[in-house]
Design a protein around this motif. Structure first.
Motif, PDB file in Angstrom:
ATOM      1  N   GLU A  88     -22.450 -32.779 -34.039  1.00  0.00           N
ATOM      2  CA  GLU A  88     -22.652 -32.652 -32.589  1.00  0.00           C
ATOM      3  C   GLU A  88     -22.165 -33.894 -31.848  1.00  0.00           C
ATOM      4  O   GLU A  88     -21.586 -33.798 -30.761  1.00  0.00           O
ATOM      5  N   ASN A  89     -22.389 -35.075 -32.423  1.00  0.00           N
ATOM      6  CA  ASN A  89     -21.886 -36.309 -31.810  1.00  0.00           C
ATOM      7  C   ASN A  89     -20.368 -36.310 -31.761  1.00  0.00           C
ATOM      8  O   ASN A  89     -19.769 -36.724 -30.766  1.00  0.00           O
ATOM      9  N   ILE A  90     -19.741 -35.841 -32.841  1.00  0.00           N
ATOM     10  CA  ILE A  90     -18.275 -35.774 -32.858  1.00  0.00           C
ATOM     11  C   ILE A  90     -17.785 -34.856 -31.742  1.00  0.00           C
ATOM     12  O   ILE A  90     -16.873 -35.208 -30.982  1.00  0.00           O
ATOM     13  N   ASP A  91     -18.414 -33.681 -31.614  1.00  0.00           N
ATOM     14  CA  ASP A  91     -18.021 -32.755 -30.552  1.00  0.00           C
ATOM     15  C   ASP A  91     -18.227 -33.381 -29.172  1.00  0.00           C
ATOM     16  O   ASP A  91     -17.382 -33.247 -28.282  1.00  0.00           O
ATOM     17  N   TYR A  92     -19.343 -34.064 -29.011  1.00  0.00           N
ATOM     18  CA  TYR A  92     -19.689 -34.643 -27.709  1.00  0.00           C
ATOM     19  C   TYR A  92     -18.719 -35.756 -27.315  1.00  0.00           C
ATOM     20  O   TYR A  92     -18.226 -35.791 -26.180  1.00  0.00           O
ATOM     21  N   TYR A  93     -18.457 -36.676 -28.227  1.00  0.00           N
ATOM     22  CA  TYR A  93     -17.679 -37.872 -27.894  1.00  0.00           C
ATOM     23  C   TYR A  93     -16.169 -37.699 -28.006  1.00  0.00           C
ATOM     24  O   TYR A  93     -15.419 -38.535 -27.485  1.00  0.00           O
ATOM     25  N   THR A  94     -15.701 -36.673 -28.690  1.00  0.00           N
ATOM     26  CA  THR A  94     -14.252 -36.558 -28.920  1.00  0.00           C
ATOM     27  C   THR A  94     -13.653 -35.290 -28.331  1.00  0.00           C
ATOM     28  O   THR A  94     -12.554 -34.898 -28.714  1.00  0.00           O
ATOM     29  N   SER A  95     -14.342 -34.668 -27.402  1.00  0.00           N
ATOM     30  CA  SER A  95     -13.871 -33.385 -26.856  1.00  0.00           C
ATOM     31  C   SER A  95     -12.543 -33.514 -26.111  1.00  0.00           C
ATOM     32  O   SER A  95     -11.801 -32.544 -25.997  1.00  0.00           O
ATOM     33  N   GLU A  96     -12.217 -34.711 -25.614  1.00  0.00           N
ATOM     34  CA  GLU A  96     -10.999 -34.879 -24.826  1.00  0.00           C
ATOM     35  C   GLU A  96      -9.791 -35.277 -25.669  1.00  0.00           C
ATOM     36  O   GLU A  96      -8.694 -35.460 -25.133  1.00  0.00           O
ATOM     37  N   THR A  97      -9.965 -35.415 -26.972  1.00  0.00           N
ATOM     38  CA  THR A  97      -8.821 -35.770 -27.816  1.00  0.00           C
ATOM     39  C   THR A  97      -7.991 -34.526 -28.122  1.00  0.00           C
ATOM     40  O   THR A  97      -8.473 -33.401 -28.028  1.00  0.00           O
ATOM     41  N   SER A  98      -6.759 -34.755 -28.533  1.00  0.00           N
ATOM     42  CA  SER A  98      -5.864 -33.635 -28.823  1.00  0.00           C
ATOM     43  C   SER A  98      -5.933 -33.200 -30.288  1.00  0.00           C
ATOM     44  O   SER A  98      -5.265 -32.242 -30.680  1.00  0.00           O
ATOM     45  N   LEU A  99      -6.745 -33.872 -31.093  1.00  0.00           N
ATOM     46  CA  LEU A  99      -6.835 -33.531 -32.512  1.00  0.00           C
ATOM     47  C   LEU A  99      -7.576 -32.207 -32.712  1.00  0.00           C
ATOM     48  O   LEU A  99      -8.497 -31.873 -31.967  1.00  0.00           O
ATOM     49  N   THR A 100      -7.198 -31.484 -33.749  1.00  0.00           N
ATOM     50  CA  THR A 100      -7.919 -30.264 -34.106  1.00  0.00           C
ATOM     51  C   THR A 100      -9.236 -30.634 -34.790  1.00  0.00           C
ATOM     52  O   THR A 100      -9.421 -31.786 -35.222  1.00  0.00           O
ATOM     53  N   SER A 101     -10.106 -29.660 -34.941  1.00  0.00           N
ATOM     54  CA  SER A 101     -11.375 -29.895 -35.639  1.00  0.00           C
ATOM     55  C   SER A 101     -11.139 -30.366 -37.068  1.00  0.00           C
ATOM     56  O   SER A 101     -11.817 -31.285 -37.548  1.00  0.00           O
ATOM     57  N   ASP A 102     -10.177 -29.762 -37.745  1.00  0.00           N
ATOM     58  CA  ASP A 102      -9.877 -30.165 -39.127  1.00  0.00           C
ATOM     59  C   ASP A 102      -9.354 -31.592 -39.191  1.00  0.00           C
ATOM     60  O   ASP A 102      -9.707 -32.357 -40.094  1.00  0.00           O
TER      61      ASP A 102
END
Length: 199
Positions: A88-102
């Motif tokens: 959840e922290n990853i989703d919250y803090y990195t939502s604006e990056t262009s990287l895929t989930s994988d």
């Protein structure tokens, strides 16, 4: 020529009736890495907070020229949300990056075992918390990364991960700023030193 992102003249910072930084001139560039060193009370954390736009004191005076940049800081207190899982922290803090989930998970799993992904941050040891913070910095890839007392909570493997992160960021002209009482040797990486004991 190096691009300057922060320049101050006669910088003064303090809290209540105590001036911590007085008369400091600094000029910081994207293409360089820095270490802020000095004894306890010299103002390392105060200066780091100022650079990272997190200064919360009661005294400020300077002529400041600052670029609009992405800047992230890891300090002595957790930068992650304790009641959320690592995922959840990853989703919250990195939502604006262009990287895929994988792609994000591949980075995270360099720092932490997979079974930490769905654990709440509040259950992490200090070392695992610091590794999680470093993984999020790598995902976000800010132009400037500040870390206070960089070796705190890291075992030897964690120190190697930190050194690799800083080295890889430097190669792409992203600035890294460390603060500690003494110079931190990270496998021969080059840093310009700002020694607050000399001011």
């Amino acid at each position: 020529m190096s691009e300057i992102f922060l320049k101050t003249s006669d910088l003064s910072l303090g809290y209540s009736n105590q001036i911590v930084i007085d008369g400091l001139d600094i000029q910081l560039s994207y293409e360089k890495d820095y270490q802020i060193i000095g004894k306890n009370g010299a103002g390392k954390t105060t200066l780091m907070n100022f650079i990272a736009l997190n200064f919360d004191g009661s005294h400020f005076k300077s002529n400041v020229h600052r670029s609009q940049i992405s800047i992230n800081q890891i300090s002595s207190t957790s930068t992650l949300i304790q009641e959320l899982t690592l995922s959840e922290n990853i989703d919250y803090y990195t939502s604006e990056t262009s990287l895929t989930s994988d792609e994000k998970l591949n980075i995270v799993f360099k720092y932490l075992p997979k079974d930490y992904l769905n654990e709440k941050i509040k259950s992490f040891s200090s070392g695992m918390l610091r590794r999680a913070e470093l993984s999020i910095i790598e995902i976000k890839s800010p132009l400037v990364f500040c870390i206070d007392e960089p070796l705190n909570f890291l075992d030897s493997e964690g120190v190697l991960l930190l050194a690799d992160l800083i080295k890889n960021r430097s190669i792409t002209n992203k600035c890294n700023i460390l603060s500690s009482q003494e110079f931190v040797d990270l496998g021969g990486l080059e840093f310009e030193v700002i020694n607050l004991d000399e001011y």
